[in-house]
Design an enzyme around this catalytic site. Structure first.
Site, short mmCIF file in Angstrom:
data_model
loop_
_atom_site.label_atom_id
_atom_site.label_comp_id
_atom_site.label_asym_id
_atom_site.label_seq_id
_atom_site.Cartn_x
_atom_site.Cartn_y
_atom_site.Cartn_z
N MET A 2 2.76 13.74 4.67
CA MET A 2 3.96 13.91 5.74
C MET A 2 4.46 12.70 5.14
O MET A 2 6.24 12.77 5.54
CB MET A 2 3.97 14.47 6.65
N GLY A 3 4.53 12.20 3.56
CA GLY A 3 5.26 10.89 4.05
C GLY A 3 5.60 9.55 4.87
O GLY A 3 4.46 9.53 5.97
N VAL A 22 -7.60 3.28 7.74
CA VAL A 22 -7.28 2.38 7.62
C VAL A 22 -6.55 1.87 9.01
O VAL A 22 -5.73 2.30 9.29
CB VAL A 22 -6.88 2.23 6.83
N LEU A 26 4.43 6.87 3.97
CA LEU A 26 3.40 5.81 4.06
C LEU A 26 2.97 4.69 4.08
O LEU A 26 4.49 3.82 4.11
CB LEU A 26 3.51 5.76 2.04
N ARG A 69 3.60 7.85 12.91
CA ARG A 69 4.34 7.80 14.27
C ARG A 69 4.38 5.86 14.93
O ARG A 69 4.29 5.78 15.83
CB ARG A 69 3.66 8.97 15.26
N HIS A 82 -2.20 6.12 4.08
CA HIS A 82 -2.34 7.25 2.79
C HIS A 82 -2.41 6.30 1.50
O HIS A 82 -3.06 7.16 0.37
CB HIS A 82 -0.75 7.31 2.65
N ASP A 116 -7.22 11.56 11.28
CA ASP A 116 -7.18 13.16 11.55
C ASP A 116 -9.30 13.47 11.24
O ASP A 116 -8.46 15.03 10.85
CB ASP A 116 -6.16 13.71 10.66
N GLY A 171 -7.74 11.65 5.52
CA GLY A 171 -8.59 10.42 6.34
C GLY A 171 -9.49 10.48 7.05
O GLY A 171 -8.71 12.43 7.83
P1 AMP Z 1 0.28 12.36 7.30
O1 AMP Z 1 0.93 11.81 6.41
O2 AMP Z 1 -0.26 12.00 8.76
O3 AMP Z 1 -0.11 13.79 7.75
O4 AMP Z 1 -1.16 11.81 6.93
C1 AMP Z 1 -1.35 12.26 5.67
C2 AMP Z 1 -3.52 11.86 5.21
O5 AMP Z 1 -3.20 10.33 5.37
C3 AMP Z 1 -3.73 12.16 6.38
O6 AMP Z 1 -5.37 12.67 5.12
C4 AMP Z 1 -4.37 11.71 7.37
O7 AMP Z 1 -6.00 12.02 8.20
C5 AMP Z 1 -4.51 10.38 6.24
N1 AMP Z 1 -4.35 9.52 7.11
C6 AMP Z 1 -2.80 8.45 8.00
N2 AMP Z 1 -2.79 8.18 8.18
C7 AMP Z 1 -4.59 7.37 7.71
C8 AMP Z 1 -5.02 5.79 8.13
N3 AMP Z 1 -4.70 5.23 9.07
N4 AMP Z 1 -6.41 5.15 7.90
C9 AMP Z 1 -6.90 6.55 6.69
N5 AMP Z 1 -6.01 7.49 6.28
C10 AMP Z 1 -4.79 8.06 7.21
#
Ligand code: AMP
Length: 278
Positions: free
Chosen positions: A30-31, A176, A33, A187, A37, A150, A147
């Site tokens: 969802m950007g 991470v 980054l 967030r 990500h 989630d 990741g």
């Molecule tokens: P989001 O942009 O929050 O929808 O996340 C996009 C992808 O990045 C999803 O597969 C998340 O699980 C992964 N992601 C977000 N934060 C982390 C993190 N801290 N460590 C690993 N993967 C992450």
């Protein structure tokens, strides 16, 4: 790096790659980054010749009182980061491009998506699954990287791929963290300096549970009660603290390898999630 704004442009690009015998990986995001990500992008590059990253704040996975409008966005910065990682294409459609105004089909998973976050966010995983399946179909990806931050999302997506025979390989990537242990999240920008300190309670409670487990304490009920107590001290509200099987999300009585300790709690007005896979 190609910037695709339409589904058709991404599909054509991917078809050309496949005609040339190249494999394609997609990293849905969802950007806004961060290093979490980017670690997924680096893993994707090891799994396929071509890497596509989608940057799309998906409206259908936000509930009516959630943060869709406020969700942080910075497309220019995101694209620069992805370019520096050698990403082949970014897919950044508008919601109107992604969804027909008269769309009537969505994808519902009826078990794993009802517990944990699903109990508090009833439409969330249907929104996630629908957009993820659309991303798979449009990108024709061979591999998709998600990741473990989630963990429930990963389990629900694996279940969709299994139950609907979706021809894509799902790869889970490590969670991470910041140096001080806070799980990276877009967030986190919502947190004030004081709230950011309180947010450390999530990973500290999970760390303590992991240390207890290593010391031979395997009673899941005691472990989750202790986590919940620690979180209740630091957070406004604890949505859940659970010990579940990482694949089925069913509660376990005894902690063991493959047990997922997962939490969701509110710090100020921000809902945070974190987990440890034992
Ligand atoms: P989001 O942009 O929050 O929808 O996340 C996009 C992808 O990045 C999803 O597969 C998340 O699980 C992964 N992601 C977000 N934060 C982390 C993190 N801290 N460590 C690993 N993967 C992450």
């Amino acid at each position: 790096m190609k910037i695709c704004r339409t589904k058709k442009s991404l599909s054509s690009l991917s078809a050309a790659w496949h005609r040339a015998g190249e494999t394609v990986a997609i990293v849905p995001t969802m950007g806004f980054l961060h290093e979490g990500h980017l670690s997924l992008v680096r893993l994707a590059r090891k799994k396929a010749r071509r890497v596509v990253v989608s940057v799309f704040v998906n409206p259908t996975q936000f509930g009516p009182n959630e943060d869709f409008a406020q969700y942080p966005r910075d497309e220019k910065r995101d694209f620069a980061l992805l370019r520096a990682e050698g990403v082949d294409a970014v897919f950044a459609p508008t919601p109107e491009e992604m969804y027909g105004a008269d769309a009537t089909v969505s994808l519902v998973e009826s078990k794993l998506s009802k517990v944990m976050c699903g109990a508090f966010r009833p439409i969330h995983f249907a929104g996630v699954l629908t957009v993820v399946l659309k991303l798979f179909n449009v990108s024709r990806a061979d591999v998709a990287v998600f990741g473990r931050k989630d963990a429930q999302q990963l389990a629900v997506i694996r279940r969709m791929v299994r139950d609907l025979d979706v021809p894509v390989k799902i790869v889970g990537a490590p969670l991470v963290r910041e140096k001080d242990g806070l799980a990276l999240s877009s967030r986190n920008t919502y947190l004030s300096a004081a709230d950011r300190v309180r947010a450390l309670a999530l990973h500290e409670a999970l760390d303590a549970a992991q240390a207890d487990f290593r010391a031979g304490k395997t009673d899941a009920g005691r472990a989750t009660a202790k986590i919940e107590k620690a979180l209740a001290k630091a957070c406004e509200k604890v949505d859940y603290a659970v010990a579940v099987d990482a694949d089925t999300l069913e509660p376990v009585r005894t902690l063991g390898r493959g047990t997922l300790l997962a939490v969701a709690a509110w710090v100020g007005k921000t809902r945070l999630i974190d987990n440890h896979l034992l």
